[in-house]
Motif scaffolding. Structure first.
Motif, PDB file in Angstrom:
ATOM      1  N   GLY A   1     -10.703  -0.323 -18.697  1.00  0.00           N
ATOM      2  CA  GLY A   1      -9.692  -1.112 -17.991  1.00  0.00           C
ATOM      3  C   GLY A   1     -10.036  -2.591 -18.077  1.00  0.00           C
ATOM      4  O   GLY A   1     -11.185  -2.964 -18.352  1.00  0.00           O
ATOM      5  N   SER A   2      -9.035  -3.448 -17.824  1.00  0.00           N
ATOM      6  CA  SER A   2      -9.306  -4.890 -17.929  1.00  0.00           C
ATOM      7  C   SER A   2     -10.109  -5.384 -16.733  1.00  0.00           C
ATOM      8  O   SER A   2     -10.760  -6.422 -16.790  1.00  0.00           O
ATOM      9  CB  SER A   2      -8.007  -5.677 -18.079  1.00  0.00           C
ATOM     10  OG  SER A   2      -7.126  -5.408 -17.016  1.00  0.00           O
ATOM     11  N   GLN A   3     -10.092  -4.624 -15.626  1.00  0.00           N
ATOM     12  CA  GLN A   3     -10.902  -5.027 -14.465  1.00  0.00           C
ATOM     13  C   GLN A   3     -12.387  -5.076 -14.865  1.00  0.00           C
ATOM     14  O   GLN A   3     -13.111  -5.982 -14.488  1.00  0.00           O
ATOM     15  CB  GLN A   3     -10.682  -4.035 -13.305  1.00  0.00           C
ATOM     16  CG  GLN A   3     -11.490  -4.311 -12.052  1.00  0.00           C
ATOM     17  CD  GLN A   3     -10.969  -5.498 -11.236  1.00  0.00           C
ATOM     18  OE1 GLN A   3      -9.789  -5.801 -11.239  1.00  0.00           O
ATOM     19  NE2 GLN A   3     -11.868  -6.176 -10.537  1.00  0.00           N
TER      20      GLN A   3
ATOM     21  N   PHE B   1      -3.979 -11.555  -7.783  1.00  0.00           N
ATOM     22  CA  PHE B   1      -4.401 -10.144  -7.782  1.00  0.00           C
ATOM     23  C   PHE B   1      -5.619  -9.952  -6.875  1.00  0.00           C
ATOM     24  O   PHE B   1      -6.601 -10.683  -6.968  1.00  0.00           O
ATOM     25  CB  PHE B   1      -4.729  -9.750  -9.227  1.00  0.00           C
ATOM     26  CG  PHE B   1      -5.340  -8.401  -9.400  1.00  0.00           C
ATOM     27  CD1 PHE B   1      -4.808  -7.273  -8.791  1.00  0.00           C
ATOM     28  CD2 PHE B   1      -6.464  -8.241 -10.212  1.00  0.00           C
ATOM     29  CE1 PHE B   1      -5.371  -6.016  -8.979  1.00  0.00           C
ATOM     30  CE2 PHE B   1      -7.039  -6.987 -10.401  1.00  0.00           C
ATOM     31  CZ  PHE B   1      -6.499  -5.883  -9.779  1.00  0.00           C
TER      32      PHE B   1
ATOM     33  N   TYR C   1      -9.645  -9.988  -7.748  1.00  0.00           N
ATOM     34  CA  TYR C   1     -10.472 -11.104  -8.230  1.00  0.00           C
ATOM     35  C   TYR C   1     -11.578 -11.538  -7.258  1.00  0.00           C
ATOM     36  O   TYR C   1     -12.760 -11.556  -7.614  1.00  0.00           O
ATOM     37  CB  TYR C   1      -9.616 -12.338  -8.536  1.00  0.00           C
ATOM     38  CG  TYR C   1      -8.547 -12.178  -9.592  1.00  0.00           C
ATOM     39  CD1 TYR C   1      -8.746 -11.402 -10.730  1.00  0.00           C
ATOM     40  CD2 TYR C   1      -7.312 -12.827  -9.452  1.00  0.00           C
ATOM     41  CE1 TYR C   1      -7.749 -11.277 -11.701  1.00  0.00           C
ATOM     42  CE2 TYR C   1      -6.320 -12.709 -10.417  1.00  0.00           C
ATOM     43  CZ  TYR C   1      -6.542 -11.925 -11.531  1.00  0.00           C
ATOM     44  OH  TYR C   1      -5.560 -11.816 -12.479  1.00  0.00           O
TER      45      TYR C   1
ATOM     46  N   ASN D   1      -3.257 -15.923 -14.458  1.00  0.00           N
ATOM     47  CA  ASN D   1      -2.679 -14.581 -14.610  1.00  0.00           C
ATOM     48  C   ASN D   1      -1.178 -14.709 -14.866  1.00  0.00           C
ATOM     49  O   ASN D   1      -0.416 -15.005 -13.959  1.00  0.00           O
ATOM     50  CB  ASN D   1      -2.967 -13.784 -13.325  1.00  0.00           C
ATOM     51  CG  ASN D   1      -2.253 -12.444 -13.281  1.00  0.00           C
ATOM     52  OD1 ASN D   1      -1.752 -12.023 -12.235  1.00  0.00           O
ATOM     53  ND2 ASN D   1      -2.193 -11.745 -14.387  1.00  0.00           N
TER      54      ASN D   1
ATOM     55  N   ASN E   1       0.735 -10.975 -11.032  1.00  0.00           N
ATOM     56  CA  ASN E   1       0.706 -10.084  -9.872  1.00  0.00           C
ATOM     57  C   ASN E   1       0.110 -10.933  -8.755  1.00  0.00           C
ATOM     58  O   ASN E   1      -1.005 -11.413  -8.928  1.00  0.00           O
ATOM     59  CB  ASN E   1      -0.201  -8.875 -10.187  1.00  0.00           C
ATOM     60  CG  ASN E   1      -0.448  -8.000  -8.983  1.00  0.00           C
ATOM     61  OD1 ASN E   1       0.178  -8.162  -7.951  1.00  0.00           O
ATOM     62  ND2 ASN E   1      -1.398  -7.084  -9.110  1.00  0.00           N
TER      63      ASN E   1
ATOM     64  N   ASP F   1      -5.846 -13.574 -17.623  1.00  0.00           N
ATOM     65  CA  ASP F   1      -5.530 -12.175 -17.352  1.00  0.00           C
ATOM     66  C   ASP F   1      -4.075 -11.919 -17.748  1.00  0.00           C
ATOM     67  O   ASP F   1      -3.152 -12.420 -17.111  1.00  0.00           O
ATOM     68  CB  ASP F   1      -5.761 -11.884 -15.856  1.00  0.00           C
ATOM     69  CG  ASP F   1      -5.454 -10.438 -15.506  1.00  0.00           C
ATOM     70  OD1 ASP F   1      -4.877  -9.714 -16.323  1.00  0.00           O
ATOM     71  OD2 ASP F   1      -5.809 -10.036 -14.369  1.00  0.00           O
TER      72      ASP F   1
ATOM     73  N   TYR G   1       0.009  -7.899 -17.765  1.00  0.00           N
ATOM     74  CA  TYR G   1       1.447  -7.576 -17.798  1.00  0.00           C
ATOM     75  C   TYR G   1       2.156  -8.251 -18.966  1.00  0.00           C
ATOM     76  O   TYR G   1       3.363  -8.474 -18.915  1.00  0.00           O
ATOM     77  CB  TYR G   1       2.099  -7.997 -16.468  1.00  0.00           C
ATOM     78  CG  TYR G   1       1.532  -7.257 -15.275  1.00  0.00           C
ATOM     79  CD1 TYR G   1       2.092  -6.063 -14.841  1.00  0.00           C
ATOM     80  CD2 TYR G   1       0.418  -7.745 -14.598  1.00  0.00           C
ATOM     81  CE1 TYR G   1       1.559  -5.367 -13.771  1.00  0.00           C
ATOM     82  CE2 TYR G   1      -0.137  -7.055 -13.517  1.00  0.00           C
ATOM     83  CZ  TYR G   1       0.448  -5.867 -13.113  1.00  0.00           C
ATOM     84  OH  TYR G   1      -0.081  -5.178 -12.045  1.00  0.00           O
TER      85      TYR G   1
ATOM     86  N   THR H   1      -4.712  -4.945 -21.377  1.00  0.00           N
ATOM     87  CA  THR H   1      -4.973  -3.568 -20.948  1.00  0.00           C
ATOM     88  C   THR H   1      -3.894  -2.617 -21.454  1.00  0.00           C
ATOM     89  O   THR H   1      -2.771  -3.050 -21.743  1.00  0.00           O
ATOM     90  CB  THR H   1      -5.046  -3.500 -19.406  1.00  0.00           C
ATOM     91  OG1 THR H   1      -5.246  -2.146 -18.999  1.00  0.00           O
ATOM     92  CG2 THR H   1      -3.787  -4.017 -18.730  1.00  0.00           C
TER      93      THR H   1
ATOM     94  N   SER I   1      -3.094  -0.194 -19.466  1.00  0.00           N
ATOM     95  CA  SER I   1      -2.625   0.385 -18.200  1.00  0.00           C
ATOM     96  C   SER I   1      -1.139   0.170 -17.967  1.00  0.00           C
ATOM     97  O   SER I   1      -0.425   1.101 -17.609  1.00  0.00           O
ATOM     98  CB  SER I   1      -3.394  -0.226 -17.026  1.00  0.00           C
ATOM     99  OG  SER I   1      -4.746   0.154 -17.068  1.00  0.00           O
ATOM    100  N   LYS I   2      -0.683  -1.069 -18.113  1.00  0.00           N
ATOM    101  CA  LYS I   2       0.705  -1.381 -17.744  1.00  0.00           C
ATOM    102  C   LYS I   2       1.635  -1.272 -18.955  1.00  0.00           C
ATOM    103  O   LYS I   2       2.722  -0.723 -18.837  1.00  0.00           O
ATOM    104  CB  LYS I   2       0.811  -2.789 -17.151  1.00  0.00           C
ATOM    105  CG  LYS I   2      -0.366  -3.215 -16.273  1.00  0.00           C
ATOM    106  CD  LYS I   2      -0.407  -2.555 -14.929  1.00  0.00           C
ATOM    107  CE  LYS I   2      -1.726  -2.867 -14.236  1.00  0.00           C
ATOM    108  NZ  LYS I   2      -1.804  -2.484 -12.867  1.00  0.00           N
TER     109      LYS I   2
ATOM    110  N   ARG J   1      -8.041   4.415 -18.364  1.00  0.00           N
ATOM    111  CA  ARG J   1      -9.012   3.347 -18.174  1.00  0.00           C
ATOM    112  C   ARG J   1      -9.406   2.673 -19.495  1.00  0.00           C
ATOM    113  O   ARG J   1     -10.545   2.802 -19.967  1.00  0.00           O
ATOM    114  CB  ARG J   1     -10.291   3.844 -17.435  1.00  0.00           C
ATOM    115  CG  ARG J   1     -10.053   4.548 -16.130  1.00  0.00           C
ATOM    116  CD  ARG J   1      -9.174   3.762 -15.139  1.00  0.00           C
ATOM    117  NE  ARG J   1      -9.695   2.453 -14.790  1.00  0.00           N
ATOM    118  CZ  ARG J   1      -8.969   1.338 -14.919  1.00  0.00           C
ATOM    119  NH1 ARG J   1      -7.727   1.352 -15.367  1.00  0.00           N
ATOM    120  NH2 ARG J   1      -9.488   0.193 -14.558  1.00  0.00           N
TER     121      ARG J   1
END
Ligand code: PLP
Length: 377
Positions: free
Chosen positions: A93-95, A119, A122, A163, A167, A195, A198, A225, A227-228, A236
């Protein structure tokens, strides 16, 4: 024996609590979700079954070569970022990519400027590493106020985090804003952590990667990522594109965090990069919901800008309540609708609530009716 002070200072997320309540209680409609309500693309699900027996080994810490080559190609073609597989670290994941970047670039008490609201992952993440997040405010379009960024810079500043699409606000930063941030980064010799989780969920305007701007190659770490864009949160899988020295540092840290991203997800990632038709289908449906929810929120008296990207609305609730937390809790208790209080996203988010429209259209309709009732009382 004790639990570290570092851990005990991590915030208990209101969002996690709200989502837990919504999940446990079928009668609650949750507009709290931070992930697509679509399943992963059918081609990915089918391929998952096919390769299940072929991925029991670790990958190299920086990620599989085939995936990094495919990402480099994508970044050059779609984002205009000149890079090669050597610039890329594949992560869980990007986190996790953000955590590696923070651990690689920031020493104890060094500062990173982050937008507020932003977000909620962070601030605690930087604090976990004993770095210092410093909040900067947004302008009327929810874009970073670059004059304010300048004011926040000290001798301890190492990075600016941005970002876009954002978000929780749904803002898509303009090229002009990104050029101004790039200018600041060069002038003060700072990293930019960009980031772009999205990046593919954009309805108006165009997503610009700051790493594609002139002179930014040595300054920017770009986080993306699966994810979205491909509804693959549970797989992940994310990645970061960084200048060579920083990429090498992140690779080293990665060995001591998760060793490598899951091999099965990386194999699927190569296939996912060709699933843009599926992404377009999701974005079309988000767009339909976006138009509906924004109209309803404004009609009921909650001023809400039309988000240009991501899948969140960010509404001003100050005509009804001062504190977003008590507003959200009361809405949940009285009308069984879960939204995220703006304060969760930093002090700049107070007075707002975030609604996610990664939620079925019919549920959004019901939630809007209940919210309207709630405001009338
Ligand atoms: C802005 C932003 N960045 C990063 C992430 C982390 O996403 P992931 O680790 O699934 O790539 C999220 C998740 O909601 C997000 O909203």
């Amino acid at each position: 024996m004790h639990i570290s002070e570092r851990e005990s200072e991590l915030p208990e997320s209101d969002m996690a609590k709200l989502i837990k309540i919504a999940a446990e209680n079928n009668s609650v409609i949750s507009l709290g979700a931070g992930e697509p309500d679509f399943p992963a693309p059918p081609a990915i699900v089918a391929y998952t079954k096919k390769i299940a027996g072929k991925c029991s080994h670790y990958s190299p810490p920086e990620g599989r070569r085939d995936l990094r080559e495919a990402i480099a190609k994508k970044m050059r073609k779609e984002n205009g970022i000149r890079c090669s597989p050597e610039n890329i670290i594949v992560t869980s994941g990007s986190q996790e990519a953000l955590l590696l970047a923070a651990a690689s670039a920031l020493d104890v008490s060094e500062q990173v400027i982050i937008p507020s609201p932003s977000f909620l992952g962070y601030v605690p993440m930087f604090e976990l590493l004993n770095a210092s997040p410093v909040c900067t405010s947004l302008d009327v379009n929810f874009e970073p106020d670059t004059d304010d960024i300048r004011k926040r810079i000290t001798s301890k500043t190492e990075a600016i985090l941005i970002n876009t699409p954002s978000n929780p606000t749904g803002a898509v930063y303009s090229r002009k804003t990104l050029e101004q941030i790039a200018e600041i980064a060069v002038e003060h010799d700072l990293y930019v952590f960009s980031d772009e989780a999205y990046e593919k969920i954009v309805y108006e305007g165009k997503h610009v990667s700051i790493g594609s701007l002139n002179g930014m190659q040595e300054h920017v770490a770009t986080f993306q990522t699966f994810s979205k864009s491909y509804a693959m949160c549970g797989y992940r899988l994310g990645y970061v594109i960084a200048p060579p020295k920083m990429a090498a540092a992140m690779k080293k840290v990665h060995i001591y965090s998760t060793i490598s991203a899951p091999t099965i997800s990386q194999m699927l990632g190569v296939k996912a990069l060709s699933q843009s038709a599926y992404t377009r289908k999701m974005v079309k449906e988000y767009d339909r919901r976006r138009r509906f929810i924004v109209a309803r929120l404004n009609e009921m008296g909650l001023p809400t800008k039309m988000p240009k990207g991501a899948f969140y609305t960010f509404s001003d609730i100050t005509a009804f309540a001062k504190e977003s937390r008590s507003f959200a809790l009361s809405l949940l208790k009285k009308k069984k609708v879960a939204v995220v209080p703006g304060i969760e996203f930093g002090p700049g988010g107070e007075g707002y609530i975030r609604c996610s429209y990664a939620t079925a259209y019919e549920k959004i309709e019901k939630a809007m009716d209940s919210m309207e009732d709630f405001l009338k009382k």
